[in-house]
Design an enzyme around this catalytic site. Sequence first.
Site, PDB file in Angstrom:
ATOM      1  N   GLY A 190       0.963  -1.460  -0.088  1.00  0.00           N
ATOM      2  CA  GLY A 190       0.042   0.039   0.169  1.00  0.00           C
ATOM      3  C   GLY A 190       0.938   1.251  -0.103  1.00  0.00           C
ATOM      4  O   GLY A 190       0.682   2.350  -0.738  1.00  0.00           O
ATOM      5  N   ASP A 191       1.805   1.333   0.828  1.00  0.00           N
ATOM      6  CA  ASP A 191       2.808   2.523   0.539  1.00  0.00           C
ATOM      7  C   ASP A 191       3.543   2.780  -0.660  1.00  0.00           C
ATOM      8  O   ASP A 191       3.762   3.733  -1.143  1.00  0.00           O
ATOM      9  CB  ASP A 191       3.748   2.243   2.108  1.00  0.00           C
ATOM     10  CG  ASP A 191       3.286   2.426   3.370  1.00  0.00           C
ATOM     11  OD1 ASP A 191       2.313   2.966   3.561  1.00  0.00           O
ATOM     12  OD2 ASP A 191       3.909   1.928   4.180  1.00  0.00           O
ATOM     13  N   LEU A 192       3.944   1.509  -1.020  1.00  0.00           N
ATOM     14  CA  LEU A 192       4.792   1.541  -2.445  1.00  0.00           C
ATOM     15  C   LEU A 192       3.910   1.836  -3.600  1.00  0.00           C
ATOM     16  O   LEU A 192       4.273   2.743  -4.370  1.00  0.00           O
ATOM     17  CB  LEU A 192       5.367   0.240  -2.480  1.00  0.00           C
ATOM     18  CG  LEU A 192       6.237  -0.301  -1.466  1.00  0.00           C
ATOM     19  CD1 LEU A 192       6.860  -1.770  -1.733  1.00  0.00           C
ATOM     20  CD2 LEU A 192       7.471   0.665  -1.272  1.00  0.00           C
ATOM     21  N   GLN A 222      -4.038   5.498  -0.268  1.00  0.00           N
ATOM     22  CA  GLN A 222      -3.312   4.114  -0.071  1.00  0.00           C
ATOM     23  C   GLN A 222      -4.532   3.195  -0.435  1.00  0.00           C
ATOM     24  O   GLN A 222      -4.422   2.095  -1.235  1.00  0.00           O
ATOM     25  CB  GLN A 222      -2.788   4.098   0.973  1.00  0.00           C
ATOM     26  CG  GLN A 222      -1.434   4.783   1.408  1.00  0.00           C
ATOM     27  CD  GLN A 222      -0.991   4.287   2.689  1.00  0.00           C
ATOM     28  OE1 GLN A 222      -1.482   4.987   3.704  1.00  0.00           O
ATOM     29  NE2 GLN A 222      -0.034   3.394   2.902  1.00  0.00           N
TER      30      GLN A 222
END
Length: 421
Positions: A190-192, A222
């Site tokens: 999700g961050d990436l 996200q």
Amino acid sequence: MIDDLTRALLNDRGGVDAAPGSLAGVVVLDITRVVAGPYCSMILADLGATVIKIENPDDPDYTRTFPPLLPRDGEEPLSGFFAQYNRNKLGFTLNLKSPDAAQVLDRLVQRADVLVENFRPGTMDRLGHGYERLRGVNPRLVYAALSGYGQSGPYRLRPAYDNSAQATGGLWSMNGEAGRPPTRVGTIIGDLAASLYGVIGVLAALRHAEQTGQGQLVDISQQDSVLTLTENAVVAYTAEGEVPKPLGNEHPFVRPYELFPCRDGFVFFGGYTDKFWRISCETFGSAADWDEHPDLHAMAARFDADVYREKVRPMVVRWFADRTKSELEALAGDLVPLSAVKDIGEVVEDPQIAARGMIVANEYPGHGELRTFGSPVKLDRTPPRTAGLAPEKGEHTDRVLTDFLGFSVEDVEALRTGGTV
């Protein structure tokens, strides 16, 4: 001027590739921490932008303490985690809560093209530095806000982490072994994903700003980002009412296309097309595997779950059982989609990864060598710079204030005495 200053400051510690990149001249203010945000701005830095990482002098990015840590005698250890997502940036400190912060931030914004932040929606407004005010300072400003649920909607104010996005974006519910509880994807996807979409949004908004002189808000969620990674799950539900469940290593309908055991580990094998199935029978098996099973020649037949389980999969398992990963790759890696399932140690030493320059070694003074991943973006005229170091906290504050923003030495000392920088 800023490009010259950037190259000079980054070269002070050695190792940075001084060649200008595609985004040379673009100034990015990075008011982010952890990964969703730092990774976005790092990609922009790799592509040649001047990225000024702004941290609170008393509460810097807490990934500076994340493992692995490289020790140094008498000094704070270096976090490999932090270094991996903050290379090629200028280190700058600014306490956004300080009464004098606005005068510094506004001068930065006037000279900047992009600002990236990853606070919970409303935080920058409460600090007095929200988008509506800052676009008055610089109408060209591209303001990228990365958050768990975006700047709108009923969830917008909820705190969120990567796992929140995996949970609410649908991915967690689909991942794991069949018949067992769902399993999170084994990385901070999700961050990436939010960082990658942030880069796309920033580049699109920059082009618009260059053409019109008008910046805009780039709003990245996200949850939204994870949703787009669920392959056919949305249309399976909207078209047929099917709710995808964990399938382990299998594909929802393509077969064979999964993990198979071999003598020393596992391989991925995806020989599902008619062409690849014929080649696989000829390469791994015998004439009998092809000639005696005409019922398996058609892809639609191999896709049938019962046929696959009773005939196709046992055949493939038999093919691979007595061969090693390297033997299988040597035998058929150039013929059919077959890849060894490699641990990260094998990946770091992989010859293809080396040929692509995807492991970059940087020497951090006093800490030693640190190897991190490179850039997957390959440009033949303006290649990404990946040999830069992550900054120490506030490492370039004074030079940016004086050489870039025009503050006097006395002004800088007053700002520091007041706890602003």
